[in-house]
Design a protein around this motif. Structure first.
Motif, short mmCIF file in Angstrom:
data_model
loop_
_atom_site.label_atom_id
_atom_site.label_comp_id
_atom_site.label_asym_id
_atom_site.label_seq_id
_atom_site.Cartn_x
_atom_site.Cartn_y
_atom_site.Cartn_z
N MET A 83 0.81 -1.12 0.04
CA MET A 83 0.01 -0.02 -0.01
C MET A 83 0.87 1.25 -0.02
O MET A 83 0.50 2.28 -0.51
CB MET A 83 -0.97 0.01 1.14
N GLY A 84 2.01 1.40 0.75
CA GLY A 84 3.00 2.28 0.46
C GLY A 84 3.57 2.80 -0.84
O GLY A 84 3.38 3.78 -1.36
N THR A 85 3.49 1.45 -1.63
CA THR A 85 3.99 1.95 -2.95
C THR A 85 2.59 2.44 -3.83
O THR A 85 2.89 3.36 -4.62
CB THR A 85 4.37 0.35 -3.64
N VAL A 86 1.43 1.96 -3.54
CA VAL A 86 0.23 2.41 -4.25
C VAL A 86 0.08 3.96 -3.79
O VAL A 86 0.05 4.83 -4.62
CB VAL A 86 -0.92 1.53 -3.77
N MET A 87 0.30 4.20 -2.59
CA MET A 87 0.14 5.66 -2.15
C MET A 87 1.34 6.51 -2.84
O MET A 87 1.37 7.72 -3.16
CB MET A 87 0.49 5.75 -0.70
N ASN A 88 2.75 6.05 -3.02
CA ASN A 88 3.82 6.69 -3.46
C ASN A 88 3.35 6.96 -5.19
O ASN A 88 3.52 7.79 -5.43
CB ASN A 88 5.13 6.10 -3.55
N GLY A 119 -6.14 -1.16 10.05
CA GLY A 119 -7.34 -0.61 10.62
C GLY A 119 -7.26 0.82 10.55
O GLY A 119 -6.27 1.72 10.04
N ALA A 120 -8.47 1.53 10.49
CA ALA A 120 -8.61 2.87 10.50
C ALA A 120 -7.81 3.90 11.45
O ALA A 120 -7.42 5.13 10.64
CB ALA A 120 -10.01 3.37 10.58
N ASP A 121 -7.40 3.47 12.40
CA ASP A 121 -6.83 4.29 13.22
C ASP A 121 -5.29 4.41 13.14
O ASP A 121 -4.48 5.17 14.15
CB ASP A 121 -7.13 4.12 14.92
N HIS A 122 -4.69 3.37 12.36
CA HIS A 122 -3.16 3.72 12.26
C HIS A 122 -2.69 4.87 11.59
O HIS A 122 -3.33 5.32 10.73
CB HIS A 122 -3.03 2.26 11.38
N LYS A 123 -1.39 5.18 11.94
CA LYS A 123 -0.79 6.35 11.62
C LYS A 123 -0.71 6.29 9.70
O LYS A 123 -0.92 7.28 8.98
CB LYS A 123 0.36 6.75 12.03
N ASP A 124 -0.26 5.38 9.16
CA ASP A 124 -0.22 5.14 7.83
C ASP A 124 -1.73 5.16 7.08
O ASP A 124 -1.73 5.98 6.01
CB ASP A 124 0.26 3.67 7.28
N THR A 125 -2.74 4.73 7.87
CA THR A 125 -4.06 4.85 7.22
C THR A 125 -4.69 6.35 7.37
O THR A 125 -4.97 6.97 6.33
CB THR A 125 -5.11 4.04 8.01
#
Length: 166
Positions: A83-88, A119-125
């Motif tokens: 997901m980090g790659t998708v966000m990049n 989860g919705a509360d994680h810093k990356d989310t």
């Protein structure tokens, strides 16, 4: 300001090795062990920094696409690194190519994956949701979409830099 991927490595010695690794991993039906990805994960970041610094956004997206295929195969489609790659990729579409429609698609894909895996509360989310909200602010006329994100993640407005973004 453009987003940067930090890496302690120079990309020159790693780029050809990593590209060859990607070719091998995507050309086989075998699933490589996750340890192979873990051992080489600095390599995509190093190459991405080089392409980003050169402002070769098409090349950067191509590279992310190749890395994404490996990550999906090795780690899974909703793994946080995937997901980090998708966000990049979303950041590249938004900041580099100004393709806001494609950026939104990628942010939504990353947000969905982060919610499922972390989860919705994680810093990356939360960071991904914030980036999506910033996108809606940047394009204008998307108040309903912006409000939807802020309703789902009200705490992103509490960040100290939120008012600087509008």
């Amino acid at each position: 300001e453009k987003s940067r991927i930090d890496s302690p490595h120079s990309s020159a010695p790693y780029a050809s090795f990593f590209l060859r690794t990607i070719q091998l991993l995507t050309s086989t039906t075998l699933t490589p062990p996750p340890s192979l990805y873990t051992q080489t994960r600095a390599l995509p970041a190093a190459h991405a920094v080089l392409l980003d610094n050169m402002e070769d956004y098409e090349g950067l997206l191509d590279y992310y696409q190749q890395a994404l295929r490996v990550q999906e195969k090795v780690l899974g489609k909703t793994h946080p690194s995937t997901m980090g790659t998708v966000m990049n990729m979303a950041i590249t579409y938004m900041d580099g190519l100004k393709d806001f429609e494609k950026a939104e698609e990628m942010y939504r894909q990353a947000l969905d994956g982060y919610e499922k895996s972390l989860g919705a509360d994680h810093k990356d989310t939360e960071l991904c949701a914030r980036n999506l909200a910033v996108l809606f602010q940047a394009v204008g006329g998307r108040q309903a979409d912006l409000q939807e994100v802020l309703d789902a993640y009200p705490h992103i407005k509490d960040r100290s830099d939120w008012n600087e973004l509008g």
